[in-house]
Design an enzyme around this catalytic site. Structure first.
Site, PDB file in Angstrom:
ATOM      1  N   PRO A  18       2.782  -0.896  -3.649  1.00 28.16           N
ATOM      2  CA  PRO A  18       2.396  -1.600  -2.414  1.00 28.16           C
ATOM      3  C   PRO A  18       2.082  -3.055  -2.723  1.00 28.16           C
ATOM      4  O   PRO A  18       1.393  -3.349  -3.705  1.00 28.16           O
ATOM      5  CB  PRO A  18       1.139  -0.843  -1.967  1.00 28.16           C
ATOM      6  CG  PRO A  18       0.582  -0.237  -3.218  1.00 28.16           C
ATOM      7  CD  PRO A  18       1.763   0.079  -4.072  1.00 28.16           C
ATOM      8  N   CYS A 103      -7.561  -2.554  -5.433  1.00 19.26           N
ATOM      9  CA  CYS A 103      -7.384  -3.962  -5.053  1.00 19.26           C
ATOM     10  C   CYS A 103      -8.555  -4.805  -5.554  1.00 19.26           C
ATOM     11  O   CYS A 103      -9.720  -4.484  -5.299  1.00 19.26           O
ATOM     12  CB  CYS A 103      -7.258  -4.096  -3.533  1.00 19.26           C
ATOM     13  SG  CYS A 103      -7.011  -5.814  -3.017  1.00 19.26           S
ATOM     14  N   GLY A 204       2.030  -2.007 -13.900  1.00 19.63           N
ATOM     15  CA  GLY A 204       1.560  -3.226 -14.554  1.00 19.63           C
ATOM     16  C   GLY A 204       2.491  -3.700 -15.645  1.00 19.63           C
ATOM     17  O   GLY A 204       2.695  -3.002 -16.640  1.00 19.63           O
TER      18      GLY A 204
END
Length: 334
Positions: A18, A103, A204
């Site tokens: 996302p 987040c 990542g």
């Protein structure tokens, strides 16, 4: 290789992460066409759902061509997450619901949402348990390795989510305090992969097909979740899949092919949101499509100033025409 999140079959091991302002339905459809096994929408506010905000509800639109797809929610309390998840469960055609617990952005964490959940595995468990018990769709959780280097509870949080009823976990290999700086710690992701029994998506610093293979074969993830590396490079999804299946690296698309993908992306954004919203949103993505192409700086600056889809199309077509003329001239000289 197929795998499953709950009762949902994911056709391959490449997942698109996302990304706020990016992974709307128009982007997700294109990502699926270019080989994503699963896409996840940009995160949806629990408060936006609570108050039936028109923009928020529009963000949850799912195109029939993009399945399987996950809708991600964020919120700072167990109660608000449960209510938001139930709304998504009852009112959208999403296949999976995801909770954002990673987040790092201040406007999210100041409400107790996002990475704030990483500080207390017991509280995280409570939230996941409450949400998973309230919905029928499979639940996943996206998190980071920890709050900062002194508070890395990656394994504890992953196990808490698993015990709470999550059907899969995605983890970004950075802490909240790292934001997007430094390097993702794949050693921690490997430790998590070894400790959980539900599917694990590693995230990542996955930029190349080789990175995706390393994430799956050496880190031990069930899938590689790719984020910023596919912006302007959606073809990389197919390249990653092909490399996982065959060990063969596909050539990059030509500059005209890249520009055609950019035009397709703009057309779909305008179809989804209208020209007034779609063209400005595309400007950011245009920079990614043009990045690294010789002589593209002026074109990039021009696109940023344009307000209509046709103007952008004309500018991109002119750029391709001049690029091909330079290439032809260069080949004659050589």
């Amino acid at each position: 290789m197929e795998w499953k999140i709950g009762n949902v079959t994911i056709p391959n091991q490449i997942v698109v992460a996302p990304m706020a302002g990016i992974t709307n339905s128009a982007f997700r459809v294109t990502a699926r066409e270019f080989g994503a096994g699963l896409t996840v929408c940009e995160m949806i506010s629990d408060q936006g759902i609570k108050y039936r905000n028109e923009k928020t509800l529009g963000m949850m639109f799912v195109d029939p061509k993009e399945h399987p797809v996950s809708i991600q929610i964020f919120g700072g309390t167990v109660e608000s997450l449960v209510q938001a998840a139930k709304f998504v469960d009852d009112n959208t055609s999403a296949d999976i619901i995801d909770i954002n617990m990673g987040c790092p952005v201040k406007k999210v964490t100041k409400t107790g949402a996002g990475s704030c959940w990483l500080r207390d595995p017991d509280h995280l468990y409570e939230a996941v348990k409450a949400v998973s018990s309230a919905i029928s769709k499979p639940l996943t959780v996206k998190m980071r390795t920890g709050w900062d280097d002194d508070h890395i509870l990656a394994v504890e949080n992953a196990l808490a989510a698993q015990e709470g009823g999550a059907s899969a976990i995605a983890m970004h290999g950075r802490t909240k305090s790292q934001m997007y700086m430094g390097h993702a710690n794949w050693d921690i992701l490997h430790e998590v992969a070894q400790n959980v029994s539900i599917p694990f998506m590693g995230n990542g610093d996955i930029k190349t097909p080789q990175d995706a293979k390393t994430m799956i074969e050496e880190v031990g993830a069930d899938a590689a979740m790719v984020g910023r590396a596919v912006l302007g490079n959606l073809w990389r999804l197919n390249a990653m899949n092909h490399y996982l299946e065959t060990g063969e690296l596909l050539p990059e698309p030509s500059v005209p092919e890249k520009i055609n993908i950019a035009k397709l992306q703009l057309q779909r954004l305008v179809d989804l949101k209208g020209e007034h919203v779609g063209v400005p949103e595309f400007r950011q993505q245009a920079a990614y499509y043009l990045k690294g192409i010789p002589h593209a700086v002026r074109t990039r600056a021009k696109v940023v100033e344009e307000d209509s889809m046709q103007e952008v199309f004309d500018t991109l077509d002119q750029f391709v025409e001049s690029y091909e003329k330079r290439e032809a001239k260069s080949s004659r000289i050589s």
